[in-house]
Design a protein around this motif. Structure first.
Motif, mmCIF file in Angstrom:
data_model
loop_
_atom_site.group_PDB
_atom_site.id
_atom_site.type_symbol
_atom_site.label_atom_id
_atom_site.label_comp_id
_atom_site.label_asym_id
_atom_site.label_seq_id
_atom_site.Cartn_x
_atom_site.Cartn_y
_atom_site.Cartn_z
ATOM 1 N N ASP A 113 0.705 -1.133 0.078
ATOM 2 C CA ASP A 113 0.074 -0.051 -0.126
ATOM 3 C C ASP A 113 0.826 1.304 0.132
ATOM 4 O OD1 ASP A 113 -2.203 -1.555 0.163
ATOM 5 O OD2 ASP A 113 -2.521 -1.645 2.283
ATOM 6 N N THR A 114 2.241 0.959 -0.238
ATOM 7 C CA THR A 114 2.949 2.178 -0.248
ATOM 8 C C THR A 114 3.156 2.779 -1.398
ATOM 9 O OG1 THR A 114 4.052 1.334 1.713
ATOM 10 C CG2 THR A 114 5.196 3.080 0.373
ATOM 11 N N THR A 115 3.196 4.108 -1.531
ATOM 12 C CA THR A 115 3.463 4.819 -2.992
ATOM 13 C C THR A 115 4.511 5.826 -2.776
ATOM 14 O OG1 THR A 115 0.971 4.730 -3.454
ATOM 15 C CG2 THR A 115 2.393 6.199 -4.926
ATOM 16 N N ALA A 116 5.619 5.974 -3.531
ATOM 17 C CA ALA A 116 6.505 6.822 -3.523
ATOM 18 C C ALA A 116 6.840 7.112 -4.633
ATOM 19 C CB ALA A 116 7.908 6.008 -2.708
ATOM 20 N N ALA A 117 7.642 8.310 -4.699
ATOM 21 C CA ALA A 117 8.114 8.898 -6.099
ATOM 22 C C ALA A 117 9.788 9.579 -5.812
ATOM 23 C CB ALA A 117 7.103 9.917 -6.369
ATOM 24 N N ILE A 118 10.014 9.804 -7.097
ATOM 25 C CA ILE A 118 11.606 10.275 -6.999
ATOM 26 C C ILE A 118 11.527 11.298 -7.919
ATOM 27 C CG2 ILE A 118 12.096 8.768 -8.876
ATOM 28 C CD1 ILE A 118 15.012 8.584 -7.626
ATOM 29 N N ASP A 119 12.511 12.336 -7.501
ATOM 30 C CA ASP A 119 12.508 13.505 -8.399
ATOM 31 C C ASP A 119 13.260 13.397 -9.685
ATOM 32 O OD1 ASP A 119 13.937 16.766 -7.803
ATOM 33 O OD2 ASP A 119 12.703 16.253 -9.543
ATOM 34 N N ARG A 120 12.694 13.970 -10.920
ATOM 35 C CA ARG A 120 13.372 13.743 -12.061
ATOM 36 C C ARG A 120 15.098 14.052 -11.891
ATOM 37 N NH1 ARG A 120 10.460 16.370 -16.924
ATOM 38 N NH2 ARG A 120 9.903 18.113 -15.404
ATOM 39 N N ALA A 121 15.309 15.092 -11.386
ATOM 40 C CA ALA A 121 16.642 15.518 -11.254
ATOM 41 C C ALA A 121 17.587 14.489 -10.379
ATOM 42 C CB ALA A 121 16.705 16.842 -10.540
ATOM 43 N N GLY A 122 16.877 13.846 -9.432
ATOM 44 C CA GLY A 122 17.272 12.430 -8.896
ATOM 45 C C GLY A 122 17.787 11.471 -9.757
ATOM 46 N N VAL A 123 16.802 11.266 -10.562
ATOM 47 C CA VAL A 123 17.138 10.115 -11.666
ATOM 48 C C VAL A 123 18.208 10.532 -12.530
ATOM 49 C CG1 VAL A 123 16.381 9.023 -13.446
ATOM 50 C CG2 VAL A 123 14.711 9.377 -11.633
#
Length: 202
Positions: A113-123
């Motif tokens: 049930d966990t939703t996460a995201a990453i910054d495009r600059a981090g990628v």
């Protein structure tokens, strides 16, 4: 008749990955601003209507507004300007309500049930760190978009080899939607004279 376990295993297809919904911005600031403006306008109008019902004269601004609405024609300049401003404001509010926002964030694969995201600059920085360990790259430019990653490199490095390395790094990130990776070489164009340079853009 004996059964082939390997053949039976090959016949089993893995279920397709679940569709991940894009993250949506809460729009807290815009919602609070609109709610406050509407509350102030409605409160002032309601107060004046109640005052008139109680036998007091109408406020000057409401009487003047009613007179202007009754006497001005539709082709009047101020009517057209006000209508245009109302249309622009309504379109902006409609866009805020429908657009998901969070364009600088890429969603990761859900875990339970966990939703996460990453910054495009981090990628982009992760890819730049992976490319820093490769030889033959004199200059590196990485541009991360919502659906594609563009990489421009200068130097004798093989673009196909660099693309395989960066694709492996993207797979390690665990994005919910796979990004298209485009690695191209620009030999002799803006080569660095000193140490390797890396640029990340979003």
């Amino acid at each position: 008749m004996s059964e082939d376990p390997e053949g039976s295993a090959e016949g089993i297809e893995e279920p397709p990955p679940a569709k991940v919904r894009r993250l949506r911005a809460p729009r807290t600031a815009a919602a609070a601003l609109v709610a406050t403006a509407l509350l102030v306008a409605a409160g002032a109008l309601l107060y004046d209507v109640v005052a008139v019902r109680a036998g007091q004269p109408a406020r000057r601004w409401r009487a003047q507004l009613a007179d202007e609405l009754a006497t001005r024609h539709l082709d009047d300049l101020w009517v057209l300007v006000g209508a245009g401003a109302a249309v622009l404001l309504g379109g902006w509010l409609l866009w805020l309500a429908l657009a998901p926002g969070l364009r600088k964030w890429l969603q990761l694969r859900p875990y339970g049930d966990t939703t996460a995201a990453i910054d495009r600059a981090g990628v982009g920085h992760l890819l730049a760190d992976r490319a820093a360990g490769l030889t033959g790259i004199e200059d590196l430019r990485i541009r991360v978009r919502r659906r594609r990653v563009r990489v421009r490199l200068t130097g004798p490095a093989d673009p196909a080899s660099v693309q395989r390395q960066l694709r492996d790094e993207l797979a390690r990130v665990g994005l919910a939607r796979e990004l298209r990776l485009d690695v191209r070489a620009a030999r002799g164009a803006g080569a660095a004279d000193g140490p390797e340079r890396e640029r990340v853009a979003v």
